[in-house]
Design a protein around this motif. Sequence first.
Motif, PDB file in Angstrom:
ATOM      1  N   LEU A  59      25.356  48.168   5.521  1.00 28.97           N
ATOM      2  CA  LEU A  59      24.288  47.533   6.283  1.00 28.97           C
ATOM      3  C   LEU A  59      23.193  47.024   5.351  1.00 28.97           C
ATOM      4  O   LEU A  59      22.688  45.915   5.518  1.00 28.97           O
ATOM      5  CB  LEU A  59      23.705  48.510   7.300  1.00 28.97           C
ATOM      6  CG  LEU A  59      22.537  47.976   8.138  1.00 28.97           C
ATOM      7  CD1 LEU A  59      22.944  46.721   8.909  1.00 28.97           C
ATOM      8  CD2 LEU A  59      22.022  49.049   9.103  1.00 28.97           C
ATOM      9  N   TRP A  60      22.834  47.840   4.357  1.00 25.05           N
ATOM     10  CA  TRP A  60      21.784  47.402   3.422  1.00 25.05           C
ATOM     11  C   TRP A  60      22.259  46.185   2.630  1.00 25.05           C
ATOM     12  O   TRP A  60      21.477  45.259   2.390  1.00 25.05           O
ATOM     13  CB  TRP A  60      21.377  48.527   2.468  1.00 25.05           C
ATOM     14  CG  TRP A  60      21.185  49.870   3.108  1.00 25.05           C
ATOM     15  CD1 TRP A  60      21.543  51.089   2.616  1.00 25.05           C
ATOM     16  CD2 TRP A  60      20.583  50.152   4.389  1.00 25.05           C
ATOM     17  NE1 TRP A  60      21.229  52.096   3.487  1.00 25.05           N
ATOM     18  CE2 TRP A  60      20.634  51.553   4.586  1.00 25.05           C
ATOM     19  CE3 TRP A  60      20.013  49.353   5.386  1.00 25.05           C
ATOM     20  CZ2 TRP A  60      20.134  52.167   5.730  1.00 25.05           C
ATOM     21  CZ3 TRP A  60      19.521  49.965   6.537  1.00 25.05           C
ATOM     22  CH2 TRP A  60      19.579  51.341   6.696  1.00 25.05           C
ATOM     23  N   LEU A  61      23.525  46.194   2.244  1.00 23.30           N
ATOM     24  CA  LEU A  61      24.073  45.030   1.543  1.00 23.30           C
ATOM     25  C   LEU A  61      24.032  43.791   2.443  1.00 23.30           C
ATOM     26  O   LEU A  61      23.695  42.683   1.991  1.00 23.30           O
ATOM     27  CB  LEU A  61      25.511  45.296   1.098  1.00 23.30           C
ATOM     28  CG  LEU A  61      25.708  46.141  -0.164  1.00 23.30           C
ATOM     29  CD1 LEU A  61      27.184  46.497  -0.328  1.00 23.30           C
ATOM     30  CD2 LEU A  61      25.199  45.395  -1.403  1.00 23.30           C
ATOM     31  N   ALA A  62      24.385  43.975   3.712  1.00 25.35           N
ATOM     32  CA  ALA A  62      24.378  42.857   4.662  1.00 25.35           C
ATOM     33  C   ALA A  62      22.968  42.305   4.827  1.00 25.35           C
ATOM     34  O   ALA A  62      22.764  41.080   4.857  1.00 25.35           O
ATOM     35  CB  ALA A  62      24.932  43.308   6.007  1.00 25.35           C
ATOM     36  N   LEU A  63      21.997  43.195   4.941  1.00 31.53           N
ATOM     37  CA  LEU A  63      20.616  42.747   5.108  1.00 31.53           C
ATOM     38  C   LEU A  63      20.102  42.047   3.849  1.00 31.53           C
ATOM     39  O   LEU A  63      19.369  41.053   3.937  1.00 31.53           O
ATOM     40  CB  LEU A  63      19.714  43.940   5.472  1.00 31.53           C
ATOM     41  CG  LEU A  63      19.979  44.550   6.859  1.00 31.53           C
ATOM     42  CD1 LEU A  63      19.136  45.802   7.060  1.00 31.53           C
ATOM     43  CD2 LEU A  63      19.704  43.535   7.965  1.00 31.53           C
ATOM     44  N   MET A  90      16.760  39.824   3.470  1.00 30.43           N
ATOM     45  CA  MET A  90      15.731  40.607   4.139  1.00 30.43           C
ATOM     46  C   MET A  90      14.873  41.335   3.101  1.00 30.43           C
ATOM     47  O   MET A  90      15.396  41.856   2.102  1.00 30.43           O
ATOM     48  CB  MET A  90      16.363  41.630   5.092  1.00 30.43           C
ATOM     49  CG  MET A  90      17.126  41.013   6.252  1.00 30.43           C
ATOM     50  SD  MET A  90      16.108  40.062   7.398  1.00 30.43           S
ATOM     51  CE  MET A  90      16.570  38.390   6.945  1.00 30.43           C
ATOM     52  N   ASP A  91      13.578  41.405   3.345  1.00 29.20           N
ATOM     53  CA  ASP A  91      12.671  42.019   2.380  1.00 29.20           C
ATOM     54  C   ASP A  91      12.528  43.520   2.629  1.00 29.20           C
ATOM     55  O   ASP A  91      13.099  44.076   3.578  1.00 29.20           O
ATOM     56  CB  ASP A  91      11.302  41.326   2.393  1.00 29.20           C
ATOM     57  CG  ASP A  91      10.640  41.379   3.773  1.00 29.20           C
ATOM     58  OD1 ASP A  91      11.081  42.175   4.633  1.00 29.20           O
ATOM     59  OD2 ASP A  91       9.681  40.610   3.997  1.00 29.20           O
ATOM     60  N   ARG A  92      11.752  44.171   1.785  1.00 26.42           N
ATOM     61  CA  ARG A  92      11.591  45.626   1.846  1.00 26.42           C
ATOM     62  C   ARG A  92      11.042  46.108   3.200  1.00 26.42           C
ATOM     63  O   ARG A  92      11.608  47.040   3.784  1.00 26.42           O
ATOM     64  CB  ARG A  92      10.683  46.086   0.701  1.00 26.42           C
ATOM     65  CG  ARG A  92      10.484  47.599   0.662  1.00 26.42           C
ATOM     66  CD  ARG A  92       9.390  47.983  -0.311  1.00 26.42           C
ATOM     67  NE  ARG A  92       9.201  49.414  -0.350  1.00 26.42           N
ATOM     68  CZ  ARG A  92       9.711  50.226  -1.258  1.00 26.42           C
ATOM     69  NH1 ARG A  92      10.451  49.732  -2.234  1.00 26.42           N
ATOM     70  NH2 ARG A  92       9.494  51.520  -1.217  1.00 26.42           N
ATOM     71  N   PRO A  93       9.935  45.525   3.719  1.00 29.94           N
ATOM     72  CA  PRO A  93       9.417  46.024   5.005  1.00 29.94           C
ATOM     73  C   PRO A  93      10.442  45.911   6.143  1.00 29.94           C
ATOM     74  O   PRO A  93      10.541  46.816   6.980  1.00 29.94           O
ATOM     75  CB  PRO A  93       8.200  45.122   5.258  1.00 29.94           C
ATOM     76  CG  PRO A  93       7.783  44.646   3.913  1.00 29.94           C
ATOM     77  CD  PRO A  93       9.059  44.491   3.150  1.00 29.94           C
ATOM     78  N   ILE A 135      17.917  49.541  -3.118  1.00 28.41           N
ATOM     79  CA  ILE A 135      18.460  48.602  -2.133  1.00 28.41           C
ATOM     80  C   ILE A 135      17.797  47.235  -2.276  1.00 28.41           C
ATOM     81  O   ILE A 135      18.462  46.199  -2.326  1.00 28.41           O
ATOM     82  CB  ILE A 135      18.254  49.147  -0.698  1.00 28.41           C
ATOM     83  CG1 ILE A 135      19.124  50.390  -0.462  1.00 28.41           C
ATOM     84  CG2 ILE A 135      18.575  48.069   0.343  1.00 28.41           C
ATOM     85  CD1 ILE A 135      18.761  51.152   0.799  1.00 28.41           C
ATOM     86  N   VAL A 136      16.464  47.240  -2.357  1.00 25.41           N
ATOM     87  CA  VAL A 136      15.716  45.989  -2.426  1.00 25.41           C
ATOM     88  C   VAL A 136      15.964  45.255  -3.741  1.00 25.41           C
ATOM     89  O   VAL A 136      15.859  44.030  -3.808  1.00 25.41           O
ATOM     90  CB  VAL A 136      14.210  46.262  -2.228  1.00 25.41           C
ATOM     91  CG1 VAL A 136      13.392  44.981  -2.362  1.00 25.41           C
ATOM     92  CG2 VAL A 136      13.970  46.883  -0.862  1.00 25.41           C
ATOM     93  N   ASP A 173      24.532  38.717  -5.234  1.00 29.72           N
ATOM     94  CA  ASP A 173      25.409  39.876  -5.461  1.00 29.72           C
ATOM     95  C   ASP A 173      25.780  40.535  -4.136  1.00 29.72           C
ATOM     96  O   ASP A 173      26.932  40.947  -3.928  1.00 29.72           O
ATOM     97  CB  ASP A 173      24.718  40.902  -6.370  1.00 29.72           C
ATOM     98  CG  ASP A 173      24.581  40.414  -7.798  1.00 29.72           C
ATOM     99  OD1 ASP A 173      25.355  39.524  -8.186  1.00 29.72           O
ATOM    100  OD2 ASP A 173      23.707  40.929  -8.519  1.00 29.72           O
ATOM    101  N   ALA A 174      24.788  40.639  -3.245  1.00 34.96           N
ATOM    102  CA  ALA A 174      25.052  41.241  -1.932  1.00 34.96           C
ATOM    103  C   ALA A 174      26.036  40.384  -1.137  1.00 34.96           C
ATOM    104  O   ALA A 174      26.947  40.908  -0.486  1.00 34.96           O
ATOM    105  CB  ALA A 174      23.742  41.395  -1.165  1.00 34.96           C
TER     106      ALA A 174
END
Length: 348
Positions: free
Chosen positions: A274-278, A283-286, A314-315, A321-322
Amino acid sequence: MERAERARLRAETRLAGTIADFFLDADARLDDRTRLLLAQVLGAIVGAIEWDIRRHAARLLVGGGATRAGEAMLKAGAGTVLERLTRAGLLRDEDLMDELIARVRHDLIAASLPVEVAEPDEASLLVRLAGVPDSVVASAASALLAAESRRRVANEQGHVGGSELPAELHHRLVWWVAAAIRDGLKTAARDSDRAITDAAQRSLAAHDEGERPDAVATRLAAALDARPNELAAVLVESIGDRRLSLFVAVLAHALGIAFDQARAITLDPEGDRLWLALRALDMDRPTIARIGLALSEADPRRDIEAFADALDAIVSIGVEDARASIAPLALNRDFRMALRALARTERR
């Protein structure tokens, strides 16, 4: 003697099941809430299909003059079909159980998400979308409100109006139920077989997988077609509005993958995909933090401290790459399954 032998076999079966359950890894074991709702949903789906088939088959038999056969069709003991299918091992079907477990976990997490309203007097996201001038968006939003309401009531009351399964799984289950009904008749006749077959085909014809919340949410996500500068707000507000179906559908649409794939990566307690997808969606940190914290609060399987510790890493993942990492998700489903099967064969 025969009765004692049956009792012995039941005891052995129970013992084997208990031993298997004891040695399950904690990650593989269903928690009590999930197990309870899964049993309720499965029983309700099988029961609804069984009743539809029995009722229509009985009507056909009585209409054809076979009154006794029609009465016998309706008098079968409660739960016999579910028990037959369970004993036969048919309900262990991997595709069926994967879909039902994902549905149950999705519904439990959606119900436990923290409500996050932007403004105290502001209507929820779906209500606002249902009132927009764009008739395609408004219609899809209204349909999703209705579909999710039906699902919620069904979960609360323990009944379903339809199977809400993908067409292929519904087709499979209908014929299993039809066969179990036929197997449970004390005396089988050609008229009964024909009536059961016609009733099963009627159930198949009446099934509309387009009414499932997943399908409706997918239509809404396509109608919204959120632009890159709008995506973060839509994802965060979907989560804050407890509309997990819409979150998953918007994520799937943005990534160009199927709903069930996006649902799988959203429900995965590890969260890595999910983090890779975002990050692939830039998608930013917040945004990632708000989504991750909301899911961690709703899903007890998630480790909120591990997520907080990993947030910087993650960020730091590059967008390209993601995107490269999740690219295989966009492959054709059958192609992906074939590649996995080939990989398993080569590992042997």
